[in-house]
Write an enzyme that holds these catalytic residues in place. Structure first.
Site, PDB file in Angstrom:
ATOM      1  N   THR A 187       2.116  -0.101  -6.905  1.00  0.00           N
ATOM      2  CA  THR A 187       2.093  -1.074  -7.996  1.00  0.00           C
ATOM      3  C   THR A 187       2.468  -0.394  -9.305  1.00  0.00           C
ATOM      4  O   THR A 187       1.874   0.613  -9.690  1.00  0.00           O
ATOM      5  CB  THR A 187       0.690  -1.690  -8.133  1.00  0.00           C
ATOM      6  OG1 THR A 187       0.346  -2.323  -6.906  1.00  0.00           O
ATOM      7  CG2 THR A 187       0.660  -2.711  -9.257  1.00  0.00           C
TER       8      THR A 187
ATOM      9  N   VAL B 236      -2.850   1.834   1.906  1.00  0.00           N
ATOM     10  CA  VAL B 236      -1.569   1.122   1.993  1.00  0.00           C
ATOM     11  C   VAL B 236      -0.643   1.786   3.007  1.00  0.00           C
ATOM     12  O   VAL B 236      -0.109   1.138   3.903  1.00  0.00           O
ATOM     13  CB  VAL B 236      -0.887   1.059   0.606  1.00  0.00           C
ATOM     14  CG1 VAL B 236       0.523   0.471   0.729  1.00  0.00           C
ATOM     15  CG2 VAL B 236      -1.727   0.242  -0.357  1.00  0.00           C
TER      16      VAL B 236
ATOM     17  N   ARG C 276     -13.338   4.080  -5.103  1.00  0.00           N
ATOM     18  CA  ARG C 276     -12.510   4.162  -6.308  1.00  0.00           C
ATOM     19  C   ARG C 276     -12.705   2.956  -7.225  1.00  0.00           C
ATOM     20  O   ARG C 276     -12.617   1.829  -6.798  1.00  0.00           O
ATOM     21  CB  ARG C 276     -11.029   4.299  -5.939  1.00  0.00           C
ATOM     22  CG  ARG C 276     -10.650   5.638  -5.351  1.00  0.00           C
ATOM     23  CD  ARG C 276      -9.192   5.652  -4.953  1.00  0.00           C
ATOM     24  NE  ARG C 276      -8.901   4.683  -3.900  1.00  0.00           N
ATOM     25  CZ  ARG C 276      -7.675   4.358  -3.506  1.00  0.00           C
ATOM     26  NH1 ARG C 276      -6.624   4.909  -4.093  1.00  0.00           N
ATOM     27  NH2 ARG C 276      -7.492   3.499  -2.531  1.00  0.00           N
TER      28      ARG C 276
ATOM     29  N   CYS D 204      -6.807  -2.302  -7.387  1.00  0.00           N
ATOM     30  CA  CYS D 204      -5.778  -3.344  -7.544  1.00  0.00           C
ATOM     31  C   CYS D 204      -6.113  -4.307  -8.674  1.00  0.00           C
ATOM     32  O   CYS D 204      -5.563  -4.217  -9.759  1.00  0.00           O
ATOM     33  CB  CYS D 204      -5.613  -4.114  -6.227  1.00  0.00           C
ATOM     34  SG  CYS D 204      -4.846  -3.143  -4.914  1.00  0.00           S
TER      35      CYS D 204
ATOM     36  N   ARG E 291      -6.659  14.838   5.791  1.00  0.00           N
ATOM     37  CA  ARG E 291      -6.268  13.495   6.190  1.00  0.00           C
ATOM     38  C   ARG E 291      -5.324  13.551   7.390  1.00  0.00           C
ATOM     39  O   ARG E 291      -5.485  12.802   8.363  1.00  0.00           O
ATOM     40  CB  ARG E 291      -5.581  12.787   5.009  1.00  0.00           C
ATOM     41  CG  ARG E 291      -5.061  11.394   5.304  1.00  0.00           C
ATOM     42  CD  ARG E 291      -6.168  10.422   5.596  1.00  0.00           C
ATOM     43  NE  ARG E 291      -5.721   9.036   5.561  1.00  0.00           N
ATOM     44  CZ  ARG E 291      -6.394   8.030   6.108  1.00  0.00           C
ATOM     45  NH1 ARG E 291      -7.541   8.256   6.737  1.00  0.00           N
ATOM     46  NH2 ARG E 291      -5.933   6.797   6.024  1.00  0.00           N
TER      47      ARG E 291
ATOM     48  N   THR F   8      -1.519   4.216  -7.835  1.00  0.00           N
ATOM     49  CA  THR F   8      -1.106   4.182  -9.241  1.00  0.00           C
ATOM     50  C   THR F   8      -2.323   3.744 -10.059  1.00  0.00           C
ATOM     51  O   THR F   8      -2.479   2.558 -10.373  1.00  0.00           O
ATOM     52  CB  THR F   8       0.069   3.213  -9.459  1.00  0.00           C
ATOM     53  OG1 THR F   8      -0.147   2.013  -8.708  1.00  0.00           O
ATOM     54  CG2 THR F   8       1.376   3.836  -9.028  1.00  0.00           C
TER      55      THR F   8
ATOM     56  N   ASP G 139       1.432  13.238   4.254  1.00  0.00           N
ATOM     57  CA  ASP G 139       0.394  13.186   3.229  1.00  0.00           C
ATOM     58  C   ASP G 139       0.115  14.612   2.769  1.00  0.00           C
ATOM     59  O   ASP G 139       0.149  15.549   3.582  1.00  0.00           O
ATOM     60  CB  ASP G 139      -0.884  12.547   3.776  1.00  0.00           C
ATOM     61  CG  ASP G 139      -1.804  12.043   2.677  1.00  0.00           C
ATOM     62  OD1 ASP G 139      -1.887  10.815   2.486  1.00  0.00           O
ATOM     63  OD2 ASP G 139      -2.428  12.882   1.984  1.00  0.00           O
TER      64      ASP G 139
END
Length: 425
Positions: free
Chosen positions: A115, A12, A326, A255, A35, A80, A30
């Site tokens: 979210t 995202v 994930r 999601c 990363r 989340t 981050d």
């Protein structure tokens, strides 16, 4: 002009940072130094952004949280997830809020994109920001919420081409948030009446999709027992103008398979036990077991000895053409097959082998090194597997005969070779 910082450079956060970075200088923060280092080298290992796309941006990547004090518009885009009990795990959001709070300058607007259930921003995040900064929300700093709508692997519906829902704790904040996102979101912004409305809108988007897929999955189970091909039924029904074109399949990722639990958690906290939403979740969470059991039945019908049968699984990521492992529900198929004593070998054209070993304890085998199998499960239709076609898939079977389970209807049924039994949802 606001000085923008993005906290969290994942699926995202990075596209958000890149969109703003093409227009104004952006600070990309981050906590993962690896990363940050790889992005500085122009490489996005999630494959969401190409080197060329990153090169067009003005992103200053950092793992130093103190640099957040340089910004006065901070966008928080961290995961989340849910825990083992399928309850919201706000740990990443809480830690991100603590980090931002420690380095929050007066006059800053903090916008959350993660979210959450309605009320999280104001009831969980704001108190943390106040406590760590010593500042007062609505006086010294301000908060907004703008739900993310990133679809990993989707090159058509991108950050700038999807209407952006925005909200703020007051009218002035909302105006600034809307103007800031409006600089880069070509599709325009939608101003929600409150932060809670924006939070609720996000969480029901994926809940609605989850329920529609659950219906298709339940229909697939029914039609399987009736001996009817689900794809043919959906093709026929789809000729009506208002038929919704959803298909059965595994529902994983961070999601669709997660967000409904945020809503049900909040509902239960106020004394309401959701029925339809949780029923849909139960159906979708059971599909891995259904697919594995169906495969075992097909092997038995072929007089194959189940104990020790060899099955190759193509794909482990949560969806096609992405690297993200994930909450992949392919693992449900694998674990159920192993319960039957089946020997399962897994390959994935995109997933990182070390991550697969860490997340699931699964070694990934290169496609060309897969042993001859009694059955092949095409679990994730990466483009590399589409390119195989029937010839390539059949070549993975012992002597070219056996069972093929096509979870996402990648292969044409009418082209199924002789000696191969095709089962699909």
């Amino acid at each position: 002009m606001r000085k923008i910082a993005i906290v969290g450079l994942g699926y995202v956060g990075l596209p958000v940072a890149a969109a703003f970075g093409e227009v104004v200088p952006v600070l990309g923060f981050d906590i993962n130094q690896h990363r940050v280092d790889t992005l500085k080298q122009g490489y996005d290992y999630t494959n969401e952004m190409s080197a060329e796309e990153l090169a067009r941006t003005q992103i200053d990547y950092t793992a130093d949280p103190a640099r957040l004090a340089e910004s006065d518009f901070i966008i928080v885009a961290v995961p989340t997830p849910i825990d083992q009990a399928k309850k919201p795990d706000l740990t990443p959001l809480i830690k991100a809020s603590e980090t931002v709070g420690k380095h929050l300058a007066k006059g800053t607007i903090v916008v959350y994109e993660s979210t959450v259930y309605p009320g999280t921003t104001e009831e969980v995040c704001v108190p943390i920001l106040e406590r760590l900064s010593g500042l007062t929300a609505g006086v010294d700093f301000f908060v907004g919420y703008s739900p993310e709508r990133i679809n990993p692997g989707d090159k058509e519906h991108t950050f700038t081409s999807i209407v952006k829902v925005v909200s703020g704790m007051n009218e002035d904040t909302l105006q600034i948030v809307a103007d800031t996102y409006g600089m880069v979101v070509q599709a325009g912004v939608y101003r929600a009446s409150s932060i809670k409305v924006a939070e609720a809108a996000k969480v029901i988007e994926n809940t609605q999709r989850d329920l529609n897929i659950a219906l298709m999955n339940e229909l697939a189970i029914i039609f399987d027992r009736l001996g009817i091909d689900t794809s043919e039924v959906l093709a026929a029904a789809g000729t009506k103008w208002n038929f919704l074109r959803f298909t059965p399949g595994l529902v994983g990722g961070h999601c669709i398979g997660v967000d409904p639990y945020y809503l049900t958690y909040k509902a239960e906290s106020i004394g309401y036990h959701p029925q339809v939403i949780l029923a849909g979740r139960r159906i979708n969470d059971s599909m891995g077991k259904f697919i594995a059991t169906s495969l075992v039945k097909q092997l038995a019908l072929q007089n194959k000895l189940i104990q020790g049968a060899r099955v190759s699984v193509l794909g482990l990521t949560f969806k096609e053409n992405v690297t993200d492992l994930r909450n992949s529900r392919v693992i449900d198929i694998i674990e159920e097959l192993r319960e039957f004593g089946v020997q399962v070998t897994v390959t994935d054209a995109l997933a990182d082998g070390e991550e697969a070993l860490h997340e699931y304890g699964l070694p990934l085998i290169p496609l060309e090194q897969l042993p001859p199998a009694d059955a092949v499960v095409v679990a994730v239709p990466h483009q590399a597997y589409r390119d195989l076609g029937w010839n390539g898939v059949q070549g993975l079977l012992e002597n070219g005969t056996g069972v093929v389970v096509d979870v996402k209807n990648m292969l044409e049924q009418r082209e199924c070779p002789e000696g191969v039994v095709l089962w699909r949802l």
